[in-house]
Write a protein that holds these residues in place. Structure first.
Motif, PDB file in Angstrom:
ATOM      1  N   UNK A  31      29.051  82.721  14.610  1.00 25.88           N
ATOM      2  CA  UNK A  31      30.023  82.888  13.527  1.00 25.88           C
ATOM      3  C   UNK A  31      29.978  81.714  12.566  1.00 25.88           C
ATOM      4  N   UNK A  32      29.733  80.567  13.127  1.00 28.13           N
ATOM      5  CA  UNK A  32      29.560  79.356  12.317  1.00 28.13           C
ATOM      6  C   UNK A  32      28.366  78.599  12.902  1.00 28.13           C
ATOM      7  N   UNK A  33      27.570  77.999  12.040  1.00 27.96           N
ATOM      8  CA  UNK A  33      26.502  77.117  12.514  1.00 27.96           C
ATOM      9  C   UNK A  33      26.345  75.999  11.504  1.00 27.96           C
ATOM     10  N   UNK A  34      26.180  74.789  12.021  1.00 33.22           N
ATOM     11  CA  UNK A  34      25.812  73.691  11.135  1.00 33.22           C
ATOM     12  C   UNK A  34      24.662  72.902  11.737  1.00 33.22           C
ATOM     13  N   UNK A  35      23.898  72.296  10.847  1.00 32.58           N
ATOM     14  CA  UNK A  35      22.684  71.564  11.197  1.00 32.58           C
ATOM     15  C   UNK A  35      22.819  70.157  10.657  1.00 32.58           C
ATOM     16  N   UNK A  36      22.563  69.186  11.488  1.00 33.54           N
ATOM     17  CA  UNK A  36      22.667  67.786  11.063  1.00 33.54           C
ATOM     18  C   UNK A  36      21.378  67.071  11.433  1.00 33.54           C
ATOM     19  N   UNK A  37      20.749  66.486  10.453  1.00 33.16           N
ATOM     20  CA  UNK A  37      19.512  65.721  10.653  1.00 33.16           C
ATOM     21  C   UNK A  37      19.828  64.278  10.312  1.00 33.16           C
ATOM     22  N   UNK A  38      19.518  63.365  11.227  1.00 32.71           N
ATOM     23  CA  UNK A  38      19.884  61.965  10.999  1.00 32.71           C
ATOM     24  C   UNK A  38      18.720  61.033  11.312  1.00 32.71           C
ATOM     25  N   UNK A  39      18.645  59.997  10.510  1.00 38.61           N
ATOM     26  CA  UNK A  39      17.823  58.840  10.882  1.00 38.61           C
ATOM     27  C   UNK A  39      18.709  57.612  10.728  1.00 38.61           C
ATOM     28  N   UNK A  40      18.910  56.907  11.841  1.00 40.28           N
ATOM     29  CA  UNK A  40      19.718  55.694  11.809  1.00 40.28           C
ATOM     30  C   UNK A  40      18.822  54.527  12.232  1.00 40.28           C
ATOM     31  N   UNK A  41      18.640  53.602  11.326  1.00 40.02           N
ATOM     32  CA  UNK A  41      17.799  52.437  11.601  1.00 40.02           C
ATOM     33  C   UNK A  41      18.686  51.234  11.893  1.00 40.02           C
ATOM     34  N   UNK A  42      18.317  50.481  12.915  1.00 38.60           N
ATOM     35  CA  UNK A  42      19.070  49.286  13.317  1.00 38.60           C
ATOM     36  C   UNK A  42      18.120  48.088  13.396  1.00 38.60           C
ATOM     37  N   UNK A  43      18.651  46.931  13.110  1.00 34.63           N
ATOM     38  CA  UNK A  43      17.956  45.707  13.488  1.00 34.63           C
ATOM     39  C   UNK A  43      19.001  44.709  13.984  1.00 34.63           C
ATOM     40  N   UNK A  44      18.701  44.106  15.127  1.00 31.96           N
ATOM     41  CA  UNK A  44      19.582  43.078  15.679  1.00 31.96           C
ATOM     42  C   UNK A  44      18.804  41.785  15.816  1.00 31.96           C
ATOM     43  N   UNK A  45      19.376  40.709  15.331  1.00 29.68           N
ATOM     44  CA  UNK A  45      18.805  39.383  15.494  1.00 29.68           C
ATOM     45  C   UNK A  45      19.802  38.522  16.252  1.00 29.68           C
ATOM     46  N   UNK A  46      19.311  37.764  17.231  1.00 31.64           N
ATOM     47  CA  UNK A  46      20.187  36.859  17.980  1.00 31.64           C
ATOM     48  C   UNK A  46      19.588  35.466  18.040  1.00 31.64           C
ATOM     49  N   UNK A  47      20.385  34.477  17.702  1.00 28.59           N
ATOM     50  CA  UNK A  47      19.931  33.085  17.680  1.00 28.59           C
ATOM     51  C   UNK A  47      20.838  32.274  18.599  1.00 28.59           C
ATOM     52  N   UNK A  48      20.238  31.387  19.366  1.00 28.87           N
ATOM     53  CA  UNK A  48      21.022  30.474  20.209  1.00 28.87           C
ATOM     54  C   UNK A  48      20.462  29.068  20.043  1.00 28.87           C
ATOM     55  N   UNK A  49      21.307  28.173  19.652  1.00 33.37           N
ATOM     56  CA  UNK A  49      20.946  26.753  19.542  1.00 33.37           C
ATOM     57  C   UNK A  49      19.661  26.528  18.749  1.00 33.37           C
ATOM     58  N   UNK A  50      19.602  27.144  17.582  1.00 34.87           N
ATOM     59  CA  UNK A  50      18.484  26.889  16.682  1.00 34.87           C
ATOM     60  C   UNK A  50      17.204  27.627  17.010  1.00 34.87           C
ATOM     61  N   UNK A  51      17.245  28.561  17.969  1.00 31.45           N
ATOM     62  CA  UNK A  51      16.049  29.306  18.365  1.00 31.45           C
ATOM     63  C   UNK A  51      16.343  30.798  18.280  1.00 31.45           C
ATOM     64  N   UNK A  52      15.413  31.538  17.680  1.00 31.55           N
ATOM     65  CA  UNK A  52      15.561  33.000  17.658  1.00 31.55           C
ATOM     66  C   UNK A  52      15.357  33.513  19.073  1.00 31.55           C
ATOM     67  N   UNK A  53      16.425  34.049  19.654  1.00 37.96           N
ATOM     68  CA  UNK A  53      16.384  34.458  21.051  1.00 37.96           C
ATOM     69  C   UNK A  53      15.874  35.886  21.212  1.00 37.96           C
ATOM     70  N   UNK A  54      16.176  36.729  20.252  1.00 44.53           N
ATOM     71  CA  UNK A  54      15.724  38.109  20.334  1.00 44.53           C
ATOM     72  C   UNK A  54      15.820  38.778  18.986  1.00 44.53           C
ATOM     73  N   UNK A  55      14.818  39.590  18.676  1.00 49.79           N
ATOM     74  CA  UNK A  55      14.829  40.396  17.453  1.00 49.79           C
ATOM     75  C   UNK A  55      14.352  41.779  17.839  1.00 49.79           C
ATOM     76  N   UNK A  56      15.106  42.777  17.489  1.00 50.60           N
ATOM     77  CA  UNK A  56      14.722  44.130  17.882  1.00 50.60           C
ATOM     78  C   UNK A  56      15.064  45.113  16.772  1.00 50.60           C
TER      79      UNK A  56
END
Lengths: 506, 465
Positions: A31-56
């Motif tokens: 009776x009802x239909x909907x379609x959802x197409x998504x692209x969600x892009x993320x980037x996370x950067x983490x720094x501890x004490x002057x050093x890049x600890x993780x980037x994803x």
């Protein structure tokens, strides 16, 4: 420069897949239909004490089909971007509805909405942070921790940056087609130190809110990073040797950097109609603001004016059309202290046609292509006074109180009565003047008593749009980003706890 | 499931063949899931999903050391995988040398590497769903309303590396939770648990237990805030132990920022932090709680390192006989703290020597006290003491003379799980449990006893029902 839809998203086959999926759902009798197409892009950067600890970097790409068939919901999602898979996902959605139909005693219906034939919307930002070289962003965060650690009180410092680009295409059997894009980011830093004499450890974090802006936010649009980086180490040093609070009852002057979260928990969630009607009862809970009290519940002081909106510029819940194809809106939730509105999606609007003219107010949202849209929070905000009232004006009205700055710990019960919050900084107020910091503070209250004790709100110059990336709701769990604006505000006679006393040590 | 010819193994091999980095780790997760949700005695939002998530970790040797780049995304085609590999390689080349760099784990192959993903779908509820419909009828006829959720997922993980790793793991995860309320919505009860395949979940039995609990609440008693002799059931103990586990990072402890820090420097490893006889451990081979026996890390932080991908996991005693034995370590943090490498494991067991009986046994021993159903909205208040706050929910029962005599209002509490492990007076046998707060989305594989706390701090009254 006005941002435009990302061409790499426009190249994806969403229109063709949507047409196939909707046609198949229709053929199977939906009776009802909907379609959802998504692209969600993320980037996370983490720094501890002057050093890049993780980037994803990560990307969530896929599509979903939602149907109403035989009076029941069916939902399926997939990631293989072929017409065959689009048809198969539609079939699976109908199959789920078939299973559900026998256990659906109240047939599902949704409110009618105008058709938006083929519209686009892009949020307000200048430079997409995901298009800035990662090394440039990492260098900025590394520089932050280096600056913080120059102060003797700071032993360790962290910084992080979460960035999101969200593209959505929505289509339904009625003919609505929306294509949208928005960008948001959440910068954070924190300085940590220990007082050698007492062994007390503590930390002090940025007050910067997450925002629907671009990279320009990190370089000075909307926030003074240099001032805060200079200020935080001194504040941490003071906090480490600050006296512990004496528990009792205090007047609180609450900064927007703390009050946004209290608004989120005690007003935002409490005025979601799905919660008030029991649809979230097994998980996040229901609401004390039950539907029978609409128009009569004295939520708080007459000074309290609260709006819901999904249109404010740079808001984290801001978008042009929601995940049910509804044009977004602004409306009143609390007027002169009285409950006058709820947040709605299309099913909820259909259940209560006397609200909002029988239409949704645009609060449907799914956090990924793998999740079904549910009623999620708009930007829920406390309005400022019309007059030019500043922090000093409010502090001047307090004999014995605290000035609360920054959020930290938060918790509220499943009907949104009883809450407890801490903060980053608590400054004493004595005889109308701000003093030094005290520590180990939490404030605890009941929602209507707390808002009833609202004695004054600041003017427009004190209003700040705060917010969060991580609001949780629903089963399966979904997270949503949402903003809350508020002015600095004064509350009388709030219960203050000493967290050391609460600690359980006997 | 699809009409294409890709397999997870082919995605791994293609990525490893096309990387231009010095080394590469590829993790492919194929997840299928099905769920039913209900409220007001009717189904609401239900669904099935399929996702394929690929993570590429590229490692490039720089003059100053090794740098890494990590990129994840939905991918089922060669072009999508090639895009992820190119992005990860570029990220590694642009990065500075990583502080957590270690030699990648050397190769071994799971005997079932070539096997396809194990799927689930809506048919997993073939027996449960009709029974649930019957339970709606039973509850509705008796003036009760049911709200709940069931979920079942299968995640098949494939991890391959240029150092020869070819590891596979199949993780079934399922759970059920159901809340019941009376007609006036003034009484509320909850039952829930974890399952691997739904063969052990009986909707009618759940409804019957809710009916019994709602009957207990026919007499309602208002009590003020204060310290109460309180029985925490296994689900509440799981809530608290998960927090104790999640905040047990070795690096933050070593740097003086947690309850596991020794004042003056270093960690509290080797100190007695709980009563004798208390053991808290994780073991990927724990019966009924089996989880991945190797590390999978998409990014590096205090508690995980991309360089540790594929590292074998075994039983780890976090607390043994009351003594803190280990904290969450990467190989990098193990070097900093000079402790063994003890990475995160995705299950948790608390056992108490001499713990026997069940909740009923513990209730019979209480002259006047409280029995809680579950805890909710738990957040850290003070990291130095691991002070947590939260609320009781869906049933706080008054115990008088060893029997449940009514229901009490809800409370906000403030307590530290580490303090509780020192203050409890009685423990039941350890049984499979399910955290109400964290079990749905994050951590469902727990086994814990019930604990009796003689002075649990109910900080204030909550009006929520």
């Amino acid at each position: 420069m006005t941002p435009t839809l990302d061409p790499t998203f426009l190249d994806l086959p969403y229109r063709a897949l949507g047409d196939v999926a909707l046609q198949r759902a229709s053929e199977l009798g939906a009776d009802h239909a909907d379609f959802r197409f998504e692209r969600v892009r993320y980037q996370h950067l983490g720094v501890r004490d002057g050093v890049l600890q993780g980037a994803a970097d990560s990307e969530d790409l896929g599509f979903a089909v939602r149907v109403i068939h035989r009076g029941a919901w069916g939902f399926a999602a997939g990631v293989v971007l072929t017409p065959q898979e689009a048809a198969a996902v539609a079939e699976r959605a109908v199959a789920v509805a078939v299973v559900a139909a026998d256990m659906t005693s109240t047939p599902v219906e949704i409110a009618d909405e105008p058709v938006h034939a083929d519209v686009t919307w892009v949020s307000a930002y200048e430079q997409n942070p995901l298009e800035v070289p990662t090394a440039e962003k990492a260098d900025l965060l590394i520089g932050w921790t280096d600056r913080l650690r120059r102060h003797a009180a700071v032993q360790h410092a962290t910084a992080s940056l979460q960035q999101v680009q969200e593209n959505k295409y929505y289509a339904d059997l009625a003919g609505t087609r929306t294509t949208q894009q928005r960008v948001r980011l959440q910068p954070h830093f924190e300085a940590m130190g220990t007082d050698e004499a007492t062994g007390v450890f503590d930390s002090m974090a940025t007050l910067a809110p997450p925002v629907g802006r671009g990279w320009e936010y990190l370089t000075g649009s909307g926030y003074d990073w240099d001032a805060e980086l200079a200020e935080v180490p001194e504040l941490l040093a003071e906090k480490l040797v600050a006296p512990t609070v004496t528990p009792g009852t205090y007047d609180l002057v609450i900064d927007p950097s703390n009050l946004w979260l209290t608004i989120h928990e005690s007003i935002g969630h409490a005025t979601e109609l799905d919660r008030a009607l029991g649809y979230e009862a097994n998980y996040a809970g229901t609401s004390f603001a039950t539907y029978d009290q609409l128009g009569s519940l004295q939520y708080g002081s007459p000074l309290m004016q609260v709006t819901g909106d999904r249109t404010t510029e740079h808001g984290l819940a801001t978008i042009g059309y929601d995940d049910e194809g509804v044009a977004t809106q602004e409306w009143d939730i609390v007027r002169d202290g009285v409950l006058v509105g709820y947040q709605l999606d299309r099913p909820m609007a259909r259940m209560k046609p006397e609200l909002n003219g029988g239409r949704s107010n645009g609060c449907a949202y799914a956090d990924s292509p793998g999740h079904i849209p549910i009623q999620r929070m708009a930007n829920v905000s406390l309005q400022p006074a019309a007059e030019d009232i500043g922090l000093e004006d409010l502090v001047g009205q307090v004999e014995n109180g605290l000035y609360v700055v920054g959020d930290k710990s938060w918790s509220i019960d499943m009907q949104r009565f009883n809450f407890q919050f801490t903060g980053q900084r608590f400054f004493e107020i004595r005889d109308g003047r701000l003093g030094g910091q005290v520590r180990d503070v939490a404030y605890q209250a009941t929602t209507t008593e707390f808002w009833g004790s609202l004695a004054a709100v600041g003017g427009p110059a004190t209003w700040v749009l705060g917010g969060a990336f991580n609001c949780g709701k629903a089963q399966p769990g979904q997270v949503a980003a949402v903003s809350h604006g508020c002015p600095v505000s004064l509350f009388r006679d709030v219960r203050i706890l000493n967290t050391n006393d609460e600690g359980g040590a006997r | 499931m699809t009409t294409t010819t890709w397999t997870p193994q082919s995605l791994v091999e293609q990525a490893l063949a096309t990387t231009t980095a010095n080394h590469c780790v590829v993790i492919v997760r194929d997840t299928t899931a099905a769920n039913l949700r209900w409220a007001n005695n009717t189904l609401t939002t239900n669904g099935v999903t399929h996702g394929v998530d690929v993570t590429v970790v590229s490692v490039v040797e720089h003059p100053g050391g090794m740098a890494s780049g990590s990129v994840s995304g939905s991918a089922t085609t060669q072009a999508q995988v090639a895009g992820l590999v190119a992005a990860a390689d570029a990220a590694a080349r642009a990065a500075s040398p990583a502080e957590d760099a270690q030699p990648l784990v050397a190769g071994q192959e799971s005997p079932d590497w070539e096997q396809p993903p194990v799927p689930t779908d809506i048919t997993v509820f073939d027996r449960f769903a009709p029974a649930l419909g019957e339970a709606f009828g039973t509850a509705g006829a008796a003036g009760r309303t049911l709200y709940g959720f069931v979920s079942h997922a299968h995640t098949t993980t494939y991890l391959g590396s240029t150092t020869g790793l070819r590891l596979r793991h199949v993780q079934p995860t399922g759970h059920v939770g159901c809340t019941g309320k009376d007609r006036s919505l003034t009484r509320s009860a909850w039952v829930g648990g974890a399952t691997r395949d739904f063969s052990d979940v009986d909707a009618l039995a759940l409804e019957a237990e809710l009916a019994q609990r709602l009957a207990w609440a026919e007499r309602q008693v208002d009590l003020p805030a204060g310290r109460y002799d309180t029985v925490l059931p296994p689900t509440a103990v799981a809530d608290l132990m998960i927090d104790a586990y999640w905040y047990a990072g070795a690096r933050t402890a070593h740097e003086g920022q947690s309850a596991y820090s020794r004042r003056g420097g270093g960690t509290r490893i080797g100190e007695r932090i709980a009563r004798p006889g208390v053991t808290l451990y994780s073991d990927p081979h724990e019966p009924h709680l089996e989880c991945a026996p190797f590390v999978t890390a998409a990014t590096s932080d205090n508690e995980q390192s991309v360089f540790d991908n594929g590292l074998p996991l075994g039983r780890t005693d976090w607390i043994a006989d009351g003594e803190l034995r280990a904290l969450l370590q990467t190989r990098h943090s193990a070097g900093l703290t000079e402790q063994p490498v003890t990475p995160y494991v995705d299950n948790l067991v608390l056992s108490v020597e001499g713990g026997t009986g069940d909740i009923d046994t513990m209730v019979r021993g209480i002259e006047r006290g409280l029995l809680i159903t579950c805890l909710w909205y738990i957040r850290e208040v003070d990291p130095q003491s691991l002070l947590l706050t939260g609320l009781t929910r869906d049933g706080v029962y008054l115990v008088e003379g060893g029997e449940i005599t009514g229901a009490v209002n809800n409370f906000r509490w403030n307590e530290s799980p580490l303090e509780l492990l020192n203050r409890f007076t009685h423990a039941s046998a350890t049984v499979p449990s399910f955290s109400r707060e964290w079990g749905d989305d994050y951590f469902s594989r727990t086994a814990t006893p019930a604990l009796r706390i003689p002075d649990f701090n109910m900080s204030s009254v909550s009006q929520a029902r």
